[in-house]
Design a protein around this motif. Structure first.
Motif, PDB file in Angstrom:
ATOM      1  N   PHE A  69       0.808  -1.216   0.000  1.00 14.03           N
ATOM      2  CA  PHE A  69       0.000   0.000   0.000  1.00 14.03           C
ATOM      3  C   PHE A  69       0.845   1.273   0.000  1.00 14.03           C
ATOM      4  O   PHE A  69       0.390   2.307  -0.485  1.00 14.03           O
ATOM      5  N   SER A  70       2.063   1.209   0.509  1.00 18.73           N
ATOM      6  CA  SER A  70       2.922   2.397   0.517  1.00 18.73           C
ATOM      7  C   SER A  70       3.365   2.791  -0.895  1.00 18.73           C
ATOM      8  O   SER A  70       3.843   3.905  -1.095  1.00 18.73           O
ATOM      9  N   HIS A  71       3.191   1.908  -1.857  1.00 16.07           N
ATOM     10  CA  HIS A  71       3.561   2.208  -3.238  1.00 16.07           C
ATOM     11  C   HIS A  71       2.457   2.933  -4.007  1.00 16.07           C
ATOM     12  O   HIS A  71       2.683   3.427  -5.111  1.00 16.07           O
ATOM     13  N   ILE A  72       1.260   2.985  -3.442  1.00 11.02           N
ATOM     14  CA  ILE A  72       0.127   3.608  -4.136  1.00 11.02           C
ATOM     15  C   ILE A  72       0.289   5.126  -4.138  1.00 11.02           C
ATOM     16  O   ILE A  72       0.543   5.738  -3.108  1.00 11.02           O
ATOM     17  N   ILE A  73       0.116   5.711  -5.330  1.00  9.84           N
ATOM     18  CA  ILE A  73       0.197   7.165  -5.446  1.00  9.84           C
ATOM     19  C   ILE A  73      -1.158   7.793  -5.777  1.00  9.84           C
ATOM     20  O   ILE A  73      -1.350   8.983  -5.600  1.00  9.84           O
ATOM     21  N   LYS A  74      -2.120   6.987  -6.247  1.00 13.04           N
ATOM     22  CA  LYS A  74      -3.430   7.523  -6.658  1.00 13.04           C
ATOM     23  C   LYS A  74      -4.484   6.445  -6.520  1.00 13.04           C
ATOM     24  O   LYS A  74      -4.259   5.301  -6.898  1.00 13.04           O
ATOM     25  N   THR A  75      -5.620   6.806  -5.949  1.00 11.30           N
ATOM     26  CA  THR A  75      -6.754   5.881  -5.900  1.00 11.30           C
ATOM     27  C   THR A  75      -7.985   6.568  -6.458  1.00 11.30           C
ATOM     28  O   THR A  75      -8.118   7.795  -6.407  1.00 11.30           O
ATOM     29  N   SER A  76      -8.873   5.752  -6.985  1.00  7.83           N
ATOM     30  CA  SER A  76     -10.181   6.216  -7.435  1.00  7.83           C
ATOM     31  C   SER A  76     -11.217   5.339  -6.753  1.00  7.83           C
ATOM     32  O   SER A  76     -11.159   4.107  -6.873  1.00  7.83           O
ATOM     33  N   ILE A  77     -12.126   5.965  -6.032  1.00  6.35           N
ATOM     34  CA  ILE A  77     -13.170   5.237  -5.326  1.00  6.35           C
ATOM     35  C   ILE A  77     -14.505   5.581  -5.972  1.00  6.35           C
ATOM     36  O   ILE A  77     -14.844   6.762  -6.124  1.00  6.35           O
ATOM     37  N   TYR A  92     -10.889   2.147   4.319  1.00  6.17           N
ATOM     38  CA  TYR A  92      -9.835   2.524   3.378  1.00  6.17           C
ATOM     39  C   TYR A  92      -8.642   3.127   4.112  1.00  6.17           C
ATOM     40  O   TYR A  92      -7.498   2.735   3.902  1.00  6.17           O
ATOM     41  N   GLY A  93      -8.908   4.071   5.001  1.00  9.64           N
ATOM     42  CA  GLY A  93      -7.847   4.761   5.718  1.00  9.64           C
ATOM     43  C   GLY A  93      -7.016   3.853   6.604  1.00  9.64           C
ATOM     44  O   GLY A  93      -5.836   4.129   6.852  1.00  9.64           O
ATOM     45  N   SER A  94      -7.590   2.749   7.064  1.00 10.24           N
ATOM     46  CA  SER A  94      -6.858   1.832   7.936  1.00 10.24           C
ATOM     47  C   SER A  94      -5.746   1.085   7.200  1.00 10.24           C
ATOM     48  O   SER A  94      -4.890   0.474   7.837  1.00 10.24           O
TER      49      SER A  94
END
Length: 130
Positions: A69-77, A92-94
Motif C-alpha cells: 500500500f505504501s507504493h500507491i500514489i493515486k486511488t479512485s473510489i 480505506y484509511g486503515s
C-alpha cells in the motif's frame, strides 16, 4: 514493454482486461470489487465488510507485483451511494499509515454486479523519491 499482473489472490477478470499492468515502473490496477477470490462469491454483508474485501483484493494485486500500500500514489473510489462515504473512508484509511495517495471519490449510478464500492489504484515500484 508492459508486464501483465495476474494472481489468484484477487478475483479473476470478468471481461477482456488484466488485473493490473506495469509500464515503466508504474502499476495501473483495474478496479476491484468485493469478490472473495477463494470462493468467487460477493462479500456484501455490510459496507465495511465489502470495502475490506475490496482492499484485500487490492493487496493481492499489489503483492503479486512486489508492492504494498505504501507504493500507491493515486486511488479512485466509486460509490453507488455517497452516504456510505464515511464507513468506506474509515476502512480505506486503515490500510495507510502516512504519505497518503491522491484520491477522488465519486458517486455513480451503478457498478458491476450491483456492488456498492469499487476502487482502482495506481502505484509506483520505486518510492525512494516520494
Amino acid at each position: 514493454m508492459k508486464k501483465i499482473i495476474n494472481t489468484s489472490n484477487a478475483p479473476a477478470p470478468i471481461g477482456p482486461y488484466s488485473q493490473a499492468v506495469i509500464v515503466n515502473g508504474m502499476l495501473f490496477a483495474s478496479g476491484q470489487i468485493a469478490i472473495d477470490p477463494s470462493t468467487g462469491n460477493l462479500v456484501m454483508d455490510d459496507i465495511k465488510a465489502e470495502t475490506k474485501q475490496v482492499m484485500e483484493n487490492i493487496r493481492g494485486v499489489l503483492n503479486a507485483a512486489g508492492m504494498g500500500f505504501s507504493h500507491i500514489i493515486k486511488t479512485s473510489i466509486f460509490l453507488s451511494d455517497m452516504d456510505n462515504f464515511a464507513q468506506v473512508n474509515e476502512v480505506y484509511g486503515s490500510y495507510f499509515s502516512d504519505n497518503f495517495p491522491a484520491r477522488e471519490t465519486v458517486e455513480v449510478a451503478r457498478l458491476p454486479k450491483d456492488v456498492n464500492v469499487e476502487i482502482s489504484v495506481i502505484a509506483v515500484q520505486d518510492t525512494t523519491g516520494l
